[in-house]
Enzyme design. Structure first.
Site, PDB file in Angstrom:
ATOM      1  N   LYS A 199       0.858  -1.182   0.000  1.00 51.99           N
ATOM      2  CA  LYS A 199       0.000   0.000   0.000  1.00 51.99           C
ATOM      3  C   LYS A 199       0.894   1.231   0.000  1.00 51.99           C
ATOM      4  CE  LYS A 199      -1.719   3.129   2.262  1.00 51.99           C
ATOM      5  NZ  LYS A 199      -1.811   4.413   1.571  1.00 51.99           N
ATOM      6  N   GLU A 274       8.959   0.842  11.361  1.00 53.03           N
ATOM      7  CA  GLU A 274      10.034   1.829  11.156  1.00 53.03           C
ATOM      8  C   GLU A 274       9.377   3.191  11.286  1.00 53.03           C
ATOM      9  OE1 GLU A 274      13.114   1.023  10.664  1.00 53.03           O
ATOM     10  OE2 GLU A 274      13.197  -0.891   9.619  1.00 53.03           O
ATOM     11  N   CYS A 308      13.512  10.337   7.657  1.00 50.78           N
ATOM     12  CA  CYS A 308      13.207   9.855   9.002  1.00 50.78           C
ATOM     13  C   CYS A 308      14.406   9.971   9.939  1.00 50.78           C
ATOM     14  CB  CYS A 308      12.734   8.418   8.932  1.00 50.78           C
ATOM     15  SG  CYS A 308      13.864   7.377   8.035  1.00 50.78           S
ATOM     16  N   GLU A 405       8.936  15.539  16.208  1.00 46.04           N
ATOM     17  CA  GLU A 405       9.435  15.370  14.843  1.00 46.04           C
ATOM     18  C   GLU A 405       8.703  16.363  13.938  1.00 46.04           C
ATOM     19  OE1 GLU A 405       8.243  11.927  12.460  1.00 46.04           O
ATOM     20  OE2 GLU A 405      10.329  11.727  11.861  1.00 46.04           O
TER      21      GLU A 405
HETATM   22  P1  NAP Z   1       2.006   8.279   7.990  1.00 51.84           P
HETATM   23  O1  NAP Z   1       0.996   9.334   7.944  1.00 51.84           O
HETATM   24  O2  NAP Z   1       2.154   7.497   9.229  1.00 51.84           O
HETATM   25  O3  NAP Z   1       1.698   7.334   6.749  1.00 51.84           O
HETATM   26  C1  NAP Z   1       2.489   6.211   6.424  1.00 51.84           C
HETATM   27  C2  NAP Z   1       1.661   5.228   5.654  1.00 51.84           C
HETATM   28  O4  NAP Z   1       0.633   4.734   6.515  1.00 51.84           O
HETATM   29  C3  NAP Z   1       0.948   5.813   4.443  1.00 51.84           C
HETATM   30  O5  NAP Z   1       0.908   4.861   3.421  1.00 51.84           O
HETATM   31  C4  NAP Z   1      -0.446   6.074   4.993  1.00 51.84           C
HETATM   32  O6  NAP Z   1      -1.446   6.096   3.993  1.00 51.84           O
HETATM   33  C5  NAP Z   1      -0.625   4.883   5.905  1.00 51.84           C
HETATM   34  N1  NAP Z   1      -1.648   5.065   6.925  1.00 51.84           N
HETATM   35  C6  NAP Z   1      -2.273   6.195   7.319  1.00 51.84           C
HETATM   36  N2  NAP Z   1      -3.192   5.935   8.269  1.00 51.84           N
HETATM   37  C7  NAP Z   1      -3.153   4.603   8.486  1.00 51.84           C
HETATM   38  C8  NAP Z   1      -3.851   3.726   9.368  1.00 51.84           C
HETATM   39  N3  NAP Z   1      -4.780   4.152  10.220  1.00 51.84           N
HETATM   40  N4  NAP Z   1      -3.537   2.406   9.323  1.00 51.84           N
HETATM   41  C9  NAP Z   1      -2.583   1.944   8.504  1.00 51.84           C
HETATM   42  N5  NAP Z   1      -1.913   2.732   7.646  1.00 51.84           N
HETATM   43  C10 NAP Z   1      -2.180   4.046   7.641  1.00 51.84           C
HETATM   44  O7  NAP Z   1       3.449   8.829   7.699  1.00 51.84           O
HETATM   45  P2  NAP Z   1       3.859   9.759   6.486  1.00 51.84           P
HETATM   46  O8  NAP Z   1       3.410  11.134   6.826  1.00 51.84           O
HETATM   47  O9  NAP Z   1       3.444   9.167   5.199  1.00 51.84           O
HETATM   48  O10 NAP Z   1       5.440   9.638   6.543  1.00 51.84           O
HETATM   49  C11 NAP Z   1       6.216  10.415   7.380  1.00 51.84           C
HETATM   50  C12 NAP Z   1       6.576   9.652   8.639  1.00 51.84           C
HETATM   51  O11 NAP Z   1       7.236   8.446   8.312  1.00 51.84           O
HETATM   52  C13 NAP Z   1       7.540  10.389   9.516  1.00 51.84           C
HETATM   53  O12 NAP Z   1       7.150  10.273  10.856  1.00 51.84           O
HETATM   54  C14 NAP Z   1       8.846   9.679   9.308  1.00 51.84           C
HETATM   55  O13 NAP Z   1       9.768   9.788  10.341  1.00 51.84           O
HETATM   56  C15 NAP Z   1       8.408   8.297   9.091  1.00 51.84           C
HETATM   57  N6  NAP Z   1       9.402   7.547   8.356  1.00 51.84           N
HETATM   58  C16 NAP Z   1      10.144   6.596   9.011  1.00 51.84           C
HETATM   59  C17 NAP Z   1      11.123   5.885   8.358  1.00 51.84           C
HETATM   60  C18 NAP Z   1      11.926   4.837   9.061  1.00 51.84           C
HETATM   61  O14 NAP Z   1      12.518   4.000   8.394  1.00 51.84           O
HETATM   62  N7  NAP Z   1      11.983   4.819  10.382  1.00 51.84           N
HETATM   63  C19 NAP Z   1      11.353   6.115   7.007  1.00 51.84           C
HETATM   64  C20 NAP Z   1      10.602   7.090   6.357  1.00 51.84           C
HETATM   65  C21 NAP Z   1       9.627   7.787   7.051  1.00 51.84           C
HETATM   66  P3  NAP Z   1      -1.963   7.462   3.313  1.00 51.84           P
HETATM   67  O15 NAP Z   1      -0.997   8.528   3.659  1.00 51.84           O
HETATM   68  O16 NAP Z   1      -2.017   7.165   1.884  1.00 51.84           O
HETATM   69  O17 NAP Z   1      -3.325   7.717   3.885  1.00 51.84           O
END
Ligand code: NAP
Ligand code: MG
Length: 502
Positions: A199, A274, A308, A405
């Protein structure tokens, strides 16, 4: 595609292959077929440097997810994929890596258009990283094995272990490194013999859909890789409860990850999380100031700070503090702020208007709470979601910009006196993804490494990533590892076999 995006592509020039791909109606990839959402719903795809509309993609339903899980299960429970010999799996994964490499320029353009990132970095980092990840894991299938042991209990036994793939893996991917993060999850899962449903983030689904065409071209059997586009709250959430899924591997924010983890573990699924970070950087008084400043700037502002493990909290030993901050500002001023398709872009737009709003509100909070804004932080008055990188000085541990963050180009800094202070400041965070040290004194560096609570430690470097090294956080940054041989253990079961011998 609207006129803003069309003019943008014309101005910078993109390949015919990219234009052809963007002009197509986008479909999901389920069981080897290209399909719309079961209810016909779609979502809009935007380009961040202009804010313009690129097109639409299917907004998948739980019914679509069911079909994807069914296909992945069929392949796992005795389908063609499960019967393939290890070297056959290796050959297919190598073929896929070759195809990604062949189409690297196109994939980099798609990534830059969908996410807003620099097309040059997309090619050198994201797509090269994707190719490398598939190549690295392509070598593993023939090297996976259990062990034979000699038990001490009475009796005579042949005792051995078998490594078996976990099953159907669901991968939930964020928008900051769309293809590369997907590769981190997919390549290892396929190498051990799992089947997968991906996804992608709604903000950046396009490169994953182009990738799915290459999966098909590589000859990977239908149903082994499925892509379900759509909302996280619908598809992502349903993955953690679906009875046909054995493991959820999630990369994204800490709050969503906690929810995914709770639900998935409650349903007894394996989970890798992650999550977010707020990684500290320690600059010791013996560091080479000029080269450290360059590396620190790159470590925090690369990908417009949407990384991240970005080094977002910089602590500098007091005697070199002022000189180092002057150098930081000087280096930051040289970064070119430009649309992603500009080949010289360093700082591209943020991924969305919403992300720009969030980052701006953190900059406002920093000023309100008394941090000193010594550079940037201004929202640029032009189309697209651009913000000048911001550097704050004299930031106190309790300030919002130090604790949370931000996921944008915002650096917080302060001074420390001795190494004990430095360790206290560095570890004063719920997160534990990475930490960096700048120093040329080996004994001080080695003394610090065990004291920092983080999954990756970078010394005189930042965000050095290679498929042979594990990546994953401590504390609120999650658990489990992607990459390296370590990742394989998170994708396999160990079966203990006892055979009574005469
Ligand atoms: P996010 O809002 O948590 O979204 C991540 C993914 O989860 C997206 O595909 C999102 O879908 C999906 N999602 C949203 N709500 C969900 C739910 N209730 N259940 C399951 N999945 C759901 O994060 P983001 O804003 O895309 O990414 C930024 C974050 O990722 C930051 O906090 C960053 O630190 C973290 N990150 C961590 C790493 C690591 O390796 N530790 C690497 C990269 C990023 P939709 O957005 O399509 O709705
Ligand atoms: Mg987009």
């Amino acid at each position: 595609m609207d006129d803003n995006v069309r003019n943008y592509l014309d101005h910078y020039g993109v390949s015919d292959a990219t234009r052809r791909f963007l002009a197509k109606p986008q479909k999901m990839f389920i069981d080897g077929a290209w399909v719309d959402a079961s209810n016909g719903a779609t979502f809009d795809i935007f380009e961040p440097s202009t804010g313009g509309l690129v097109g639409r993609a299917p907004s998948g339903t739980t019914e679509d997810l069911d079909r994807a899980v069914h296909a992945a299960r069929r392949q796992f429970d005795g389908g063609a994929w499960r019967r393939l010999k290890p070297l056959e799996r290796e050959r297919l994964l190598h073929r896929l890596a070759d195809l990604i490499e062949l189409h690297a320029d196109e994939l980099a353009e798609i990534e830059a258009i969908d996410m807003g990132k620099s097309v040059t970095f997309a090619r050198e980092i994201d797509i090269q990283g994707t190719v490398d990840t598939f190549r690295y894991f392509a070598g593993w299938p023939s090297k996976l094995h259990g062990r034979t042991v000699e038990p001490s209990i009475p009796g005579n036994y042949l005792a051995y272990t078998r490594k078996e793939p976990l099953g159907v893996v669901a991968a939930i991917v964020p928008w900051n490194f769309p293809l590369q993060t997907m590769a981190w999850k997919l390549a290892a899962a396929l190498a051990v013999g799992c089947t997968v449903i991906v996804k992608p983030a709604e903000l950046t689904s396009l490169s994953t859909l182009r990738f799915a065409e290459l999966v098909q071209e590589a000859g990977i059997p239908d149903g082994v890789v499925n892509i379900v586009t759509g909302r996280g709250s619908v598809i992502g959430a349903a993955m953690s409860t679906h009875p046909g899924i054995d493991k959820v591997t999630f990369t994204g924010s800490t709050p969503v990850g906690q929810e995914v983890g709770r639900t998935a573990v409650g349903n007894l699924k394996h989970v890798t999380l992650e999550l977010g970070g707020k990684s500290p950087v320690l600059v010791l008084d013996d560091a080479d100031i000029a080269s450290a400043a360059k590396a620190v700037v790159n470590g925090v502002f690369f990908n417009s700070g949407q990384v991240c493990d970005a080094g977002t909290r910089v602590y500098v030993q007091r005697s070199v503090h002022d000189a180092f901050l002057d150098e930081l500002v000087a280096v930051t001023k040289t970064l070119k702020i430009a649309p992603g398709l500009d080949r010289d872009c360093y700082i591209g737009p943020l991924v969305s208007a919403q992300q720009k709003k969030v980052v701006s509100s953190y900059i406002a909070a920093g000023r309100r709470e008394g941090a000193e804004l010594i550079h940037g932080g201004v929202s640029l008055d032009r189309p697209g979601h651009f913000i000048e990188p911001a550097i704050f000085a004299r930031c106190k541990p309790e300030m919002t910009i130090v604790r949370e963050e931000i996921f944008g180009p915002v650096l917080v800094t302060d001074a420390f006196d001795d190494l004990d202070d430095a360790v206290t400041l560095a570890n004063d965070t719920p997160f534990g993804l990475a930490a960096a040290i700048y120093s040329n004194d080996l004994s001080r560096v080695h003394g610090l490494i065990p004291r920092l609570h983080a999954g990756s430690i970078y010394v005189n470097a930042h965000s050095t990533i290679d498929p042979s090294m594990p990546f994953g956080g401590f504390k609120a940054s999650g658990f489990g590892k992607d990459l390296g041989p370590e990742q394989l253990d998170y994708l396999m079961e160990t079966k203990a076999v006892w055979i009574t011998l005469p």
